[in-house]
Write an enzyme that holds these catalytic residues in place. Structure first.
Site, PDB file in Angstrom:
ATOM      1  N   TRP A 159       0.830  -1.205   0.000  1.00 48.59           N
ATOM      2  CA  TRP A 159       0.000   0.000   0.000  1.00 48.59           C
ATOM      3  C   TRP A 159       0.860   1.249   0.000  1.00 48.59           C
ATOM      4  O   TRP A 159       0.576   2.214  -0.717  1.00 48.59           O
ATOM      5  CB  TRP A 159      -0.995  -0.014   1.164  1.00 48.59           C
ATOM      6  CG  TRP A 159      -2.001  -1.106   0.978  1.00 48.59           C
ATOM      7  CD1 TRP A 159      -2.122  -2.242   1.720  1.00 48.59           C
ATOM      8  CD2 TRP A 159      -2.985  -1.206  -0.069  1.00 48.59           C
ATOM      9  NE1 TRP A 159      -3.121  -3.033   1.210  1.00 48.59           N
ATOM     10  CE2 TRP A 159      -3.675  -2.430   0.115  1.00 48.59           C
ATOM     11  CE3 TRP A 159      -3.348  -0.394  -1.136  1.00 48.59           C
ATOM     12  CZ2 TRP A 159      -4.705  -2.846  -0.730  1.00 48.59           C
ATOM     13  CZ3 TRP A 159      -4.381  -0.800  -1.974  1.00 48.59           C
ATOM     14  CH2 TRP A 159      -5.044  -2.022  -1.766  1.00 48.59           C
ATOM     15  N   ASP A 231      -1.282   6.524   6.301  1.00 45.23           N
ATOM     16  CA  ASP A 231      -2.425   5.736   5.852  1.00 45.23           C
ATOM     17  C   ASP A 231      -2.728   4.765   6.996  1.00 45.23           C
ATOM     18  O   ASP A 231      -1.961   3.845   7.273  1.00 45.23           O
ATOM     19  CB  ASP A 231      -2.032   4.978   4.578  1.00 45.23           C
ATOM     20  CG  ASP A 231      -3.112   4.003   4.118  1.00 45.23           C
ATOM     21  OD1 ASP A 231      -4.149   3.875   4.790  1.00 45.23           O
ATOM     22  OD2 ASP A 231      -2.900   3.362   3.062  1.00 45.23           O
ATOM     23  N   LYS A 255     -12.517  -1.467   7.202  1.00 41.77           N
ATOM     24  CA  LYS A 255     -11.859  -2.511   7.991  1.00 41.77           C
ATOM     25  C   LYS A 255     -12.347  -2.466   9.445  1.00 41.77           C
ATOM     26  O   LYS A 255     -12.907  -3.409   9.943  1.00 41.77           O
ATOM     27  CB  LYS A 255     -10.336  -2.355   7.914  1.00 41.77           C
ATOM     28  CG  LYS A 255      -9.785  -2.779   6.554  1.00 41.77           C
ATOM     29  CD  LYS A 255      -9.030  -1.661   5.924  1.00 41.77           C
ATOM     30  CE  LYS A 255      -8.654  -1.849   4.467  1.00 41.77           C
ATOM     31  NZ  LYS A 255      -8.656  -3.136   3.863  1.00 41.77           N
TER      32      LYS A 255
HETATM   33  N1  PMP Z   1      -4.333   1.376   2.236  1.00 38.05           N
HETATM   34  C1  PMP Z   1      -4.446   0.248   2.961  1.00 38.05           C
HETATM   35  C2  PMP Z   1      -3.554   0.068   4.140  1.00 38.05           C
HETATM   36  C3  PMP Z   1      -5.378  -0.712   2.604  1.00 38.05           C
HETATM   37  O1  PMP Z   1      -5.474  -1.844   3.318  1.00 38.05           O
HETATM   38  C4  PMP Z   1      -6.215  -0.488   1.493  1.00 38.05           C
HETATM   39  C5  PMP Z   1      -7.310  -1.466   1.084  1.00 38.05           C
HETATM   40  N2  PMP Z   1      -7.198  -2.723   1.434  1.00 38.05           N
HETATM   41  C6  PMP Z   1      -6.047   0.686   0.765  1.00 38.05           C
HETATM   42  C7  PMP Z   1      -5.107   1.598   1.174  1.00 38.05           C
HETATM   43  C8  PMP Z   1      -6.917   0.973  -0.423  1.00 38.05           C
HETATM   44  O2  PMP Z   1      -8.165   1.280   0.046  1.00 38.05           O
HETATM   45  P1  PMP Z   1      -9.435   1.497  -0.900  1.00 38.05           P
HETATM   46  O3  PMP Z   1      -9.711   0.181  -1.537  1.00 38.05           O
HETATM   47  O4  PMP Z   1     -10.480   1.920   0.066  1.00 38.05           O
HETATM   48  O5  PMP Z   1      -9.084   2.552  -1.878  1.00 38.05           O
END
Ligand code: PMP
Length: 420
Positions: A159, A231, A255
């Site tokens: 991520w 994040d 989450k």
């Molecule tokens: N950052 C993290 C730490 C994630 O776990 C996720 C999704 N699993 C995201 C960003 C992306 O999130 P989204 O699908 O809501 O754009």
């Protein structure tokens, strides 16, 4: 409370609501706040009701998904009880004007409860946005720096890597450390980091959902005017966090705090107002802050659900209490892995293992499919690791009950005994 009037125009539906609502939970924990004006719902259950409690509860699985993920049962029940007619308004939250007083009370309470949970100071704005955390990968550089500005990314998983790649379109980011070559199993020591003294911000992913690597402490940018950006999608509200250490925190809700469709941004107000010219209006944090997240139609129902979760977390005693529970759940799962004599293995360095996402592999990888199938038979689902890493992953967010983790651990021991 008075019994449901079966003469009410919507009696059959209400009866149904009553049944599914009341029968799911032991009576003492059923939320009875249904404040419908036209009728009230009885919360006393008969023996037959109790039988239904069992059968309904058995319908629910232990869901170890990484997100969208399991939500607190009592929150779902409360939402169910309010779905059809919110607080006697005669409509559901999904049908309300986002500018009406009812929805305003919902979003204001959600924000106030989040502020108390995380002790968010007044000089930070709280925004309820859309587009997920992925949209923030672009919004963060667009709002916090000019096109040529330097920014630092500390990459402890995929991520963080995605966030870095997106930032390249809008500024001059540098990966100051990446765990990629080691398959993302650790967080580096902060002492040795080569931070850019001019970086406008330092970006981290506080909890890497796929690899299960979690910061237990936070680095400080070396530019005195730079800020830390995190994040926190997958560990948001899982423990207390000192918000003042950050210039900006963002988190997709799906989450720990609600359904997908809501992304929460907590941003220091003095950082607002300098968005790059090309910034789309929907990505300009100042516009959302100036309009209390109501510049356009927000994800109303999702925000309502987040509000119910925040209320529930406060009722549990706040994030200190929540952290204790999470610590206990993660502890028993990691112990089971570590004590399996290599049958199960978690590759992440112990000091930074995630309390939320527990990845593990089986020594005999050929047993993985059977492990998943058997677990599913026992109503434990979504244990498959992310497609990019394989193996297993148990996501044990706030709403995963201790009983779910205990059941998983018992299953793992049993599975090992059969296959060792
Ligand atoms: N950052 C993290 C730490 C994630 O776990 C996720 C999704 N699993 C995201 C960003 C992306 O999130 P989204 O699908 O809501 O754009």
């Amino acid at each position: 409370m008075a019994a449901t009037s079966l003469n009410a125009p919507n009696a059959p539906l209400l009866q149904k609501t009553h049944q599914t609502h009341v029968f799911l939970k032991p009576i003492s924990t059923i939320p009875c706040q249904t404040s419908a004006k036209r009728f009230s719902i009885s919360c006393s259950a008969t023996t037959q009701d109790r039988l239904s409690v069992q059968s309904q509860s058995q319908d629910r699985v232990f869901n170890f998904a990484a997100g969208p993920a399991t939500l607190p049962e009592n929150v779902l029940l409360k939402a169910q009880s309010e779905l059809y007619n919110w607080h006697g308004s005669g409509m559901s939250v999904m049908e309300m004007s986002h500018r009406g007083k009812d929805f305003r009370s919902i979003i204001e309470k959600a924000e106030a409860d989040l502020r108390s949970l995380l002790n968010i100071p007044e000089n930070y704005a709280v925004l309820f946005l859309q587009g997920g955390a992925t949209t923030q990968f672009a919004a963060v550089p667009l709002n916090l720096c000019a096109p040529g500005d330097s920014v630092d990314y500390l990459v402890t998983g995929s991520w963080g890597d995605k966030a870095f790649k997106e930032a390249k379109k809008y500024c001059n980011p540098k990966v100051i450390w990446s765990g990629k070559s080691e398959n993302y199993v650790r967080v580096p020591s902060f002492d040795g980091l080569e931070l850019n003294p001019n970086a406008k911000y330092l970006h981290i992913c506080a909890n890497e959902t796929i690899y299960g690597v979690e910061f237990k402490d936070y680095p400080v940018p070396c530019n005195p005017n730079g800020v830390l950006v995190a994040d926190m999608s997958s560990n948001f509200c899982s423990k207390p966090v000192d918000v003042t250490k950050f210039g900006l925190i963002y988190a997709g809700a799906q989450k720990n705090v609600g359904p997908s469709g809501v992304c929460i941004v907590i941003v220091r107000k003095d950082l607002l107002g300098n968005a790059q010219e090309i910034t789309p209006v929907m990505l300009d944090y100042k516009i959302h802050a100036d309009n209390n997240s109501l510049y356009n139609t927000p994800p109303c129902y999702g925000i309502y659900m987040c509000g119910l979760v925040f209320e529930d977390l406060l009722k549990q005693g706040g994030l200190e209490e929540v952290e204790k529970k999470n610590h206990k759940k993660a502890g028993i799962l990691y112990n089971a892995i570590d004590e399996s004599k290599g049958f199960y293995r978690c590759p992440v360095e112990k000091s930074v293992r995630s309390m939320m996402n527990v990845p593990f592999t089986l020594e005999k990888s050929e047993l993985e499919a059977e492990f998943l199938k058997e677990a599913e038979k026992e109503k434990m689902v979504q244990l498959k690791g992310h497609r990019s890493v394989g193996g297993m992953r148990a996501s044990i967010y706030n709403a995963m009950p201790l009983a779910g983790v205990e059941k998983l651990v018992a299953f793992m021991k049993d599975f090992q005994a059969k296959h060792a």
